[in-house]
Design a protein around this motif. Structure first.
Motif, short mmCIF file in Angstrom:
data_model
loop_
_atom_site.label_atom_id
_atom_site.label_comp_id
_atom_site.label_asym_id
_atom_site.label_seq_id
_atom_site.Cartn_x
_atom_site.Cartn_y
_atom_site.Cartn_z
N GLY A 223 -11.87 14.70 19.29
CA GLY A 223 -10.64 15.40 19.63
C GLY A 223 -10.84 16.50 20.66
N VAL A 224 -12.04 16.59 21.26
CA VAL A 224 -12.33 17.66 22.20
C VAL A 224 -11.66 17.40 23.54
CG1 VAL A 224 -14.50 18.20 21.06
CG2 VAL A 224 -14.49 16.59 22.98
N ARG A 225 -11.57 18.44 24.38
CA ARG A 225 -10.86 18.33 25.66
C ARG A 225 -11.54 17.34 26.61
NH1 ARG A 225 -10.49 23.98 28.20
NH2 ARG A 225 -9.01 22.97 29.60
N HIS A 226 -12.87 17.40 26.69
CA HIS A 226 -13.60 16.49 27.57
C HIS A 226 -14.19 15.37 26.71
CE1 HIS A 226 -13.05 19.43 30.73
NE2 HIS A 226 -13.60 20.36 29.99
N GLU A 227 -13.31 14.48 26.27
CA GLU A 227 -13.70 13.49 25.27
C GLU A 227 -14.72 12.48 25.77
OE1 GLU A 227 -10.22 11.88 27.56
OE2 GLU A 227 -10.72 13.80 26.60
N ASN A 228 -14.89 12.38 27.08
CA ASN A 228 -15.85 11.42 27.63
C ASN A 228 -17.28 11.95 27.60
OD1 ASN A 228 -13.83 9.53 28.23
ND2 ASN A 228 -13.42 10.47 30.21
N TRP A 229 -17.46 13.19 27.18
CA TRP A 229 -18.78 13.81 27.20
C TRP A 229 -19.12 14.30 25.80
CZ3 TRP A 229 -21.21 12.77 31.53
CH2 TRP A 229 -20.42 12.46 32.65
N PRO A 230 -20.25 13.86 25.26
CA PRO A 230 -20.60 14.21 23.88
C PRO A 230 -20.98 15.68 23.74
CG PRO A 230 -22.44 13.08 24.93
CD PRO A 230 -21.29 13.03 25.91
N LEU A 231 -20.84 16.19 22.52
CA LEU A 231 -21.33 17.53 22.21
C LEU A 231 -22.84 17.46 21.98
CD1 LEU A 231 -18.54 18.69 19.71
CD2 LEU A 231 -18.71 19.19 22.16
N ARG A 232 -23.58 18.36 22.61
CA ARG A 232 -25.05 18.33 22.52
C ARG A 232 -25.53 18.39 21.08
NH1 ARG A 232 -27.77 22.32 23.68
NH2 ARG A 232 -26.27 23.97 24.20
N LEU A 233 -24.87 19.22 20.28
CA LEU A 233 -25.32 19.46 18.91
C LEU A 233 -24.42 18.80 17.87
CD1 LEU A 233 -26.17 23.27 19.30
CD2 LEU A 233 -27.69 21.31 19.61
N GLY A 234 -23.49 17.98 18.33
CA GLY A 234 -22.53 17.41 17.41
C GLY A 234 -21.50 18.44 16.98
N ALA A 235 -20.44 18.00 16.30
CA ALA A 235 -19.36 18.91 15.90
C ALA A 235 -19.86 19.96 14.91
CB ALA A 235 -18.20 18.11 15.31
N GLU A 236 -20.62 19.55 13.93
CA GLU A 236 -21.09 20.49 12.92
C GLU A 236 -22.06 21.50 13.51
OE1 GLU A 236 -23.43 20.48 8.60
OE2 GLU A 236 -22.50 18.64 9.37
N GLY A 237 -23.01 21.04 14.35
CA GLY A 237 -23.95 21.95 14.99
C GLY A 237 -23.27 22.91 15.94
N THR A 238 -22.25 22.44 16.62
CA THR A 238 -21.49 23.30 17.53
C THR A 238 -20.77 24.40 16.76
OG1 THR A 238 -21.17 21.48 19.11
CG2 THR A 238 -19.63 23.33 19.24
N ASP A 239 -20.13 24.03 15.67
CA ASP A 239 -19.44 25.03 14.85
C ASP A 239 -20.41 26.06 14.30
OD1 ASP A 239 -17.10 23.75 15.36
OD2 ASP A 239 -16.85 22.89 13.36
N GLU A 240 -21.62 25.64 13.96
CA GLU A 240 -22.61 26.57 13.42
C GLU A 240 -23.01 27.60 14.47
OE1 GLU A 240 -24.98 28.73 11.18
OE2 GLU A 240 -23.61 27.17 10.44
N VAL A 241 -23.20 27.17 15.72
CA VAL A 241 -23.52 28.12 16.79
C VAL A 241 -22.38 29.12 16.96
CG1 VAL A 241 -23.89 28.34 19.29
CG2 VAL A 241 -25.08 26.55 18.01
#
Length: 297
Positions: A138-156
């Motif tokens: 559901g992220v804005r740039h959906e064609n590009w993955p999150l480096r740390l995944g959703a859970e890792g991103t939220d933790e940062v």
């Protein structure tokens, strides 16, 4: 009346050189647009800052400069230009009548920003706050993955203090991230919060050049465009997205090394954006009168 009049053999090469410079900077964007390809760095400069490549390629000499031999050329019919015999120049009085409030707002904002020291060390967490608490698809740039995944991103995001001072970044925070910000900036408090260390404030120098077209000389607008593009690269390198496929190595702000790199580049951008602010204030002083602001130490 213009204070300087350039003959056609003087100003036409300047116009052509500007057009070539813009074509060089926008060629890749136009090719991607024709192919329907998205680019999270380059697209921002044309979609968020809504000046098309064609409009950017228009050359404007700035206030006080008249162009001889231009009375039968298209620019004679451009908005906020006036024809005096065979000379075409900016209609400063007409521009101020139409855009005077914008001039005063931008002038006040730039002076306030210059008066403050750069606040460094936000580490670009605004981009992390824009994806906090939402699934990766559901992220804005959906064609590009999150480096740390959703859970890792939220933790940062949770592990850091978020201190975003820029309303136009803060307004895109997710509902779960907005309360985590130490400030709650609004449009009404923009002048009170803007400071030169903010990456988005640095990019916005280009926005103000765009909004004040055509009184801003095209050389200044292009310099602001170039800086905005550099800043946007860091903005996205320090974001949670993995953009290595675009040749952009991440600035890992979750590490001490990444934080140090971010602050070093942020400091450089603050100094360079302040130089552009000072130049833009000088233009506004020419348009409306007054003394250009001096950069704070």
């Amino acid at each position: 009346m213009p204070t300087t009049v350039l003959d056609r053999d003087e100003w036409e090469p300047l116009m052509q050189a500007h057009r070539a410079a813009v074509e060089d900077r926008t060629r890749a964007h136009l090719l991607r647009r024709d192919r329907g390809e998205k680019h999270p760095v380059e697209d921002f400069l044309f979609e968020y800052y809504s000046l098309t490549p064609g409009r950017l390629a228009r050359w404007h000499p700035g206030p006080g400069v008249g162009l001889a031999g231009a009375s039968r050329m298209p620019r004679a019919g451009w908005r906020h230009y006036v024809t005096l015999g065979d000379v075409v120049a900016l209609d400063r009085a007409g521009f101020l009548e139409a855009r005077g409030r914008t001039v005063e707002f931008v002038r006040g904002l730039l002076e306030a920003t210059l008066s403050r020291p750069a606040t460094l060390g936000c580490f670009g967490l605004h981009e992390w706050a824009m994806v906090h608490g939402i699934p990766e698809n559901g992220v804005r740039h959906e064609n590009w993955p999150l480096r740390l995944g959703a859970e890792g991103t939220d933790e940062v995001t949770r592990a850091h203090t978020i201190r975003c001072s820029h309303f136009d970044a803060f307004r895109f925070f997710t509902p779960t991230a907005a309360p985590l910000n130490t400030l709650q900036p609004t449009r009404e408090t923009q002048v009170a919060h803007e400071q030169p260390g903010c990456l988005h404030a640095g990019m916005d120098v280009y926005k103000w050049c765009v909004k004040l077209e055509p009184v801003v000389p095209s050389g200044l607008t292009l310099d602001a465009f170039d800086l905005a593009r550099e800043i946007r690269r860091l903005d996205m390198q320090a974001s949670p997205y993995d953009l290595t496929g675009l040749g952009l190595e991440p600035v890992r702000i979750e590490t001490p090394e990444g934080k140090a790199e971010y602050v070093s580049r942020q400091r450089d951008f603050a100094e360079r954006s302040n130089a552009l602010r000072t130049r833009l204030l000088g233009v506004l002083a020419q348009v409306s009168g007054g003394t250009p602001a001096r950069m704070s130490p």
